[in-house]
Write an enzyme that holds these catalytic residues in place. Structure first.
Site, PDB file in Angstrom:
ATOM      1  N   LYS A 161      49.709  82.008   8.004  1.00  0.00           N
ATOM      2  CA  LYS A 161      48.747  83.019   7.544  1.00  0.00           C
ATOM      3  C   LYS A 161      48.034  82.650   6.237  1.00  0.00           C
ATOM      4  O   LYS A 161      46.970  82.062   6.278  1.00  0.00           O
ATOM      5  CB  LYS A 161      49.428  84.382   7.439  1.00  0.00           C
ATOM      6  CG  LYS A 161      49.732  84.988   8.819  1.00  0.00           C
ATOM      7  CD  LYS A 161      50.165  86.412   8.682  1.00  0.00           C
ATOM      8  CE  LYS A 161      50.552  87.064   9.998  1.00  0.00           C
ATOM      9  NZ  LYS A 161      49.400  87.425  10.839  1.00  0.00           N
ATOM     10  N   TYR A 192      44.994  91.171  22.196  1.00  0.00           N
ATOM     11  CA  TYR A 192      45.615  92.285  22.922  1.00  0.00           C
ATOM     12  C   TYR A 192      44.568  93.263  23.485  1.00  0.00           C
ATOM     13  O   TYR A 192      44.614  94.461  23.202  1.00  0.00           O
ATOM     14  CB  TYR A 192      46.586  93.061  21.998  1.00  0.00           C
ATOM     15  CG  TYR A 192      47.477  92.164  21.169  1.00  0.00           C
ATOM     16  CD1 TYR A 192      48.571  91.523  21.747  1.00  0.00           C
ATOM     17  CD2 TYR A 192      47.217  91.944  19.822  1.00  0.00           C
ATOM     18  CE1 TYR A 192      49.375  90.674  21.002  1.00  0.00           C
ATOM     19  CE2 TYR A 192      48.021  91.092  19.067  1.00  0.00           C
ATOM     20  CZ  TYR A 192      49.095  90.475  19.661  1.00  0.00           C
ATOM     21  OH  TYR A 192      49.883  89.640  18.918  1.00  0.00           O
ATOM     22  N   TYR A 207      58.952  90.855  14.675  1.00  0.00           N
ATOM     23  CA  TYR A 207      57.793  90.273  15.357  1.00  0.00           C
ATOM     24  C   TYR A 207      57.655  88.838  14.872  1.00  0.00           C
ATOM     25  O   TYR A 207      57.588  88.587  13.663  1.00  0.00           O
ATOM     26  CB  TYR A 207      56.496  91.056  15.078  1.00  0.00           C
ATOM     27  CG  TYR A 207      55.315  90.346  15.687  1.00  0.00           C
ATOM     28  CD1 TYR A 207      55.078  90.417  17.058  1.00  0.00           C
ATOM     29  CD2 TYR A 207      54.489  89.528  14.925  1.00  0.00           C
ATOM     30  CE1 TYR A 207      54.039  89.701  17.645  1.00  0.00           C
ATOM     31  CE2 TYR A 207      53.449  88.811  15.495  1.00  0.00           C
ATOM     32  CZ  TYR A 207      53.235  88.910  16.861  1.00  0.00           C
ATOM     33  OH  TYR A 207      52.211  88.183  17.435  1.00  0.00           O
ATOM     34  N   ASP A 261      61.337  84.076   8.677  1.00  0.00           N
ATOM     35  CA  ASP A 261      59.934  84.023   9.062  1.00  0.00           C
ATOM     36  C   ASP A 261      59.131  84.659   7.918  1.00  0.00           C
ATOM     37  O   ASP A 261      59.010  85.881   7.827  1.00  0.00           O
ATOM     38  CB  ASP A 261      59.757  84.785  10.384  1.00  0.00           C
ATOM     39  CG  ASP A 261      58.302  84.851  10.826  1.00  0.00           C
ATOM     40  OD1 ASP A 261      57.421  84.548  10.006  1.00  0.00           O
ATOM     41  OD2 ASP A 261      58.057  85.230  11.985  1.00  0.00           O
TER      42      ASP A 261
HETATM   43  N1  PMP Z   1      55.545  85.827  12.507  1.00  0.00           N
HETATM   44  C1  PMP Z   1      55.072  86.886  11.837  1.00  0.00           C
HETATM   45  C2  PMP Z   1      55.968  87.614  10.896  1.00  0.00           C
HETATM   46  C3  PMP Z   1      53.755  87.294  12.019  1.00  0.00           C
HETATM   47  O1  PMP Z   1      53.273  88.372  11.364  1.00  0.00           O
HETATM   48  C4  PMP Z   1      52.924  86.547  12.901  1.00  0.00           C
HETATM   49  C5  PMP Z   1      51.470  86.917  13.137  1.00  0.00           C
HETATM   50  N2  PMP Z   1      51.146  88.244  13.147  1.00  0.00           N
HETATM   51  C6  PMP Z   1      53.470  85.449  13.577  1.00  0.00           C
HETATM   52  C7  PMP Z   1      54.771  85.116  13.350  1.00  0.00           C
HETATM   53  C8  PMP Z   1      52.649  84.650  14.544  1.00  0.00           C
HETATM   54  O2  PMP Z   1      51.686  83.893  13.878  1.00  0.00           O
HETATM   55  P1  PMP Z   1      50.358  83.451  14.615  1.00  0.00           P
HETATM   56  O3  PMP Z   1      49.628  84.695  14.977  1.00  0.00           O
HETATM   57  O4  PMP Z   1      49.654  82.601  13.599  1.00  0.00           O
HETATM   58  O5  PMP Z   1      50.766  82.651  15.814  1.00  0.00           O
END
Ligand code: PMP
Length: 429
Positions: free
Chosen positions: A278, A20, A148, A249
């Protein structure tokens, strides 16, 4: 890599995108030379206490000897091989561990290259499942505001519609159905009116909704919102009642971060589809996974397409799987959860910030600590201050938050807390 060569920061500034960032006026980047335990060593010689676990991923700290040994051993035999038509031990062992650790009904695994991709796959699973059942109208996703889920297009379409890129990509992004963000705090009681409103959204839209997606308990990038477990319980019931799949998620919350192995355990529920990422490899390699139930998996396979339509080149990368196997073996040990509890206790010292001017809220859950201000933080300014204090913390918006490695010693948590207190108290933000 020759560590003696200085990092060409000018080239970086001119030619390389960071997350970003602008190519005209980028925020400063600090050259990192080495990471070990819970430390980041900069090229300038400063050693920083890491408060971010590299965005939720390095849960056991950096360079954990068991994970590094697993990666090295795997590199000696097979760094990569295509997953189409072939399989291998690291993938099978990893998927066994994932099936064992995640809530019981989840026992079919798709290995993805990163979090956003695993979210794309979860949405494909949901749409394909209902297609197989002959419900061709179920093509939309319902979700809560302040979410998100990543930066690829389907993932973006379910991110908060205001604080994301909806306006910019309008016309290209799929339009989804949004309900208000969960508003009852984790430590308060659940507002029952909110659940009634939620039900009316299900009643109005379920015909064309394939799935509801949400980050369980902690909506992170959307504002570090810790919400009440009863909201998740209600979602599970509504999804069952209205024939909507529930996608959780757990990319940020999974593997202990909220004080439970998975955040959905706070509510005692299981989703139909779960995304993890992650911390999966302990922050060593990029890897994510989408898990689902036998019912959904077989449903997809009985449909017209007969297959799940996804298969990236680096699917099931053996190096990443080997790192994940080693990391999950550590996650499973009782000492990991004991460390999370210990970090939780130490993080509670953050409440000292509550009395400071411009502090709106201080909250702690599991190994996550948040100080919310009433104004947006100047990231470049506060980060320069933090580095002088010997800590690595990267705030966003009005939030100064930390989710350090679970192995962080108590005195280093104290240093992180002190640095946050000093930054706010001295106005360095
Ligand atoms: N879902 C959540 C809840 C996240 O925090 C993130 C990453 N910040 C993602 C999806 C996307 O994962 P990535 O950055 O590995 O593509």
């Amino acid at each position: 890599m020759n560590n003696k060569q200085p990092i060409d920061v000018e080239f970086d500034r001119e030619h390389i995108w960071h997350p970003y960032t602008s190519m005209i006026d980028p925020l400063p980047v600090y050259p990192a030379k080495r990471t070990y335990q819970n430390k980041i060593e900069l090229e300038s010689g400063e050693v920083l206490i890491d408060g971010m676990a590299s965005w939720w991923s390095a849960v056991h700290g950096y360079g954990h000897p068991e994970i590094i040994a697993a990666i090295k051993a795997q590199a000696d035999t097979m760094s990569h091989v295509m997953f189409g038509g072939l399989t291998h031990q690291p993938a099978v062992e990893l998927c066994k561990l994932l099936v064992e650790l995640t809530p019981a009904p989840l026992n079919r695994v798709f290995l993805a290259d990163g979090g956003s991709v695993s979210v794309e796959v979860s949405i494909k699973m949901a749409i394909q499942y209902w297609l197989s059942k002959g419900k061709k109208n179920k093509t939309k996703i319902m979700t809560a505001k302040k979410g998100y889920h990543g930066d690829t297009f389907a993932a973006m379409s379910v991110c908060d519609p205001v604080n994301s890129m909806h306006a910019m990509y309008q016309g290209f992004l799929p339009e989804q159905v949004f309900v208000d963000a969960p508003s009852s705090h984790f430590y308060d009681t659940q507002n029952t009116r909110e659940l009634e409103i939620l039900e009316s959204a299900f009643a109005a839209h379920h015909d064309h909704i394939a799935a509801f997606i949400i980050e369980p308990i902690v909506q992170n990038a959307g504002g570090m919102n810790f919400y009440h477990p009863d909201y998740l319980k209600a979602l599970r019931e509504l999804c069952d009642k209205y024939e909507v799949l529930l996608i959780l998620d757990e990319i940020a919350t999974g593997f202990g971060r909220t004080g439970k192995m998975f955040a959905c355990e706070h509510a005692g529920i299981a989703p139909d589809i779960m995304c993890v990422g992650k911390a999966l490899t302990g922050g060593n390699m990029t890897l994510a996974a989408t898990l689902t139930t036998k019912e959904v998996a077989l449903g997809i396979s009985q449909g017209e397409a007969k297959v799940l339509m996804h298969g990236p080149t680096f699917m099931g990368n053996p190096l990443a799987c080997a790192a994940a196997v080693a990391s999950l073996k550590i996650v499973k040990r009782p000492e990991t959860m004991a460390n999370i509890q210990r970090v939780n206790t130490a993080l509670k010292a953050l409440t000292c910030c509550a009395s400071l001017d411009h502090v709106k809220d201080v909250r702690v859950l599991g190994a996550i600590g948040v100080v919310e201000l009433d104004q947006v933080v100047d990231v470049a300014k506060i980060q320069a201050f933090f580095i002088k204090q010997g800590v690595w913390i990267r705030p966003f918006g009005k939030l100064i938050y930390i989710m350090p490695p679970y192995t962080t010693p108590d005195e280093d948590i104290t240093a992180l807390v002190d640095a946050i207190y000093s930054a706010i108290a001295s106005g360095h933000y």
